[in-house]
Scaffold this motif. Sequence first.
Motif, PDB file in Angstrom:
ATOM      1  N   MET A  53      65.462 -30.397 -17.852  1.00 19.95           N
ATOM      2  CA  MET A  53      65.826 -29.963 -17.048  1.00 19.95           C
ATOM      3  C   MET A  53      67.417 -30.884 -15.646  1.00 19.95           C
ATOM      4  O   MET A  53      67.709 -30.274 -14.631  1.00 19.95           O
ATOM      5  CB  MET A  53      64.981 -32.047 -15.557  1.00 19.95           C
ATOM      6  CG  MET A  53      65.135 -31.705 -14.495  1.00 19.95           C
ATOM      7  SD  MET A  53      64.277 -32.699 -13.672  1.00 19.95           S
ATOM      8  CE  MET A  53      62.425 -33.193 -14.287  1.00 19.95           C
ATOM      9  N   THR A  54      68.320 -31.353 -16.717  1.00 19.09           N
ATOM     10  CA  THR A  54      69.079 -31.506 -16.592  1.00 19.09           C
ATOM     11  C   THR A  54      70.128 -30.162 -16.146  1.00 19.09           C
ATOM     12  O   THR A  54      70.724 -30.525 -15.192  1.00 19.09           O
ATOM     13  CB  THR A  54      70.739 -32.534 -17.239  1.00 19.09           C
ATOM     14  OG1 THR A  54      69.461 -33.799 -16.536  1.00 19.09           O
ATOM     15  CG2 THR A  54      71.238 -33.728 -16.723  1.00 19.09           C
ATOM     16  N   GLU A  55      70.182 -29.557 -17.649  1.00 16.20           N
ATOM     17  CA  GLU A  55      70.861 -28.284 -17.682  1.00 16.20           C
ATOM     18  C   GLU A  55      70.716 -27.470 -16.687  1.00 16.20           C
ATOM     19  O   GLU A  55      71.189 -26.871 -16.060  1.00 16.20           O
ATOM     20  CB  GLU A  55      71.111 -27.687 -19.272  1.00 16.20           C
ATOM     21  CG  GLU A  55      71.278 -26.918 -19.690  1.00 16.20           C
ATOM     22  CD  GLU A  55      71.035 -26.558 -21.106  1.00 16.20           C
ATOM     23  OE1 GLU A  55      72.225 -25.200 -21.441  1.00 16.20           O
ATOM     24  OE2 GLU A  55      70.289 -26.227 -21.220  1.00 16.20           O
ATOM     25  N   ASP A  56      69.196 -27.293 -16.901  1.00 17.86           N
ATOM     26  CA  ASP A  56      68.492 -26.218 -14.777  1.00 17.86           C
ATOM     27  C   ASP A  56      69.563 -26.760 -14.431  1.00 17.86           C
ATOM     28  O   ASP A  56      69.735 -25.879 -13.514  1.00 17.86           O
ATOM     29  CB  ASP A  56      66.971 -26.566 -15.448  1.00 17.86           C
ATOM     30  CG  ASP A  56      66.164 -25.462 -16.712  1.00 17.86           C
ATOM     31  OD1 ASP A  56      67.078 -25.110 -17.238  1.00 17.86           O
ATOM     32  OD2 ASP A  56      64.933 -26.257 -17.004  1.00 17.86           O
ATOM     33  N   PHE A  57      69.542 -27.657 -13.741  1.00 17.28           N
ATOM     34  CA  PHE A  57      69.685 -27.907 -12.317  1.00 17.28           C
ATOM     35  C   PHE A  57      71.244 -27.901 -12.608  1.00 17.28           C
ATOM     36  O   PHE A  57      71.725 -27.020 -11.147  1.00 17.28           O
ATOM     37  CB  PHE A  57      69.852 -29.757 -12.221  1.00 17.28           C
ATOM     38  CG  PHE A  57      69.901 -29.555 -10.601  1.00 17.28           C
ATOM     39  CD1 PHE A  57      69.268 -30.072  -9.458  1.00 17.28           C
ATOM     40  CD2 PHE A  57      71.481 -30.458 -10.502  1.00 17.28           C
ATOM     41  CE1 PHE A  57      69.469 -29.863  -8.370  1.00 17.28           C
ATOM     42  CE2 PHE A  57      71.376 -31.100  -8.724  1.00 17.28           C
ATOM     43  CZ  PHE A  57      70.534 -30.326  -7.511  1.00 17.28           C
ATOM     44  N   ILE A  58      72.409 -28.258 -13.627  1.00 15.90           N
ATOM     45  CA  ILE A  58      73.279 -27.707 -13.282  1.00 15.90           C
ATOM     46  C   ILE A  58      73.882 -26.474 -13.585  1.00 15.90           C
ATOM     47  O   ILE A  58      74.878 -25.775 -12.656  1.00 15.90           O
ATOM     48  CB  ILE A  58      73.986 -28.601 -14.781  1.00 15.90           C
ATOM     49  CG1 ILE A  58      74.109 -30.448 -15.156  1.00 15.90           C
ATOM     50  CG2 ILE A  58      75.366 -27.779 -15.610  1.00 15.90           C
ATOM     51  CD1 ILE A  58      74.219 -31.161 -15.618  1.00 15.90           C
TER      52      ILE A  58
END
Length: 107
Positions: A53-58
Amino acid sequence: MEYKKSTIFVTGVARPSKDDPVASQYDLFFLSLIVDKTNDMIISAACNTARPMTEDFICSLIVNRNIETDLESITSEIRARFFGLLQKALIVALKDAHNRYSIAKKL
């Protein structure tokens, strides 16, 4: 996936804070970008994070942005919207990737 010949791959790196879960897995935070050098647009991004989720948001903050003209606005948006422990490392890695892109584009 196949990319156009006008694209280049660059990576920016930064040290995550010791409190960040990324630091327990990796010594460095990596932000990898594929940029179309005909228009400086970031067409794809990836990074080593603890959660997908963090990578997707970044990626949502970076992809489809111009690495040359939008660098300051991307940085401002990261400061305004991304409150993960990686915030500072992300900005440093983005600026490092920008510097590497500027050098690579001249070659």
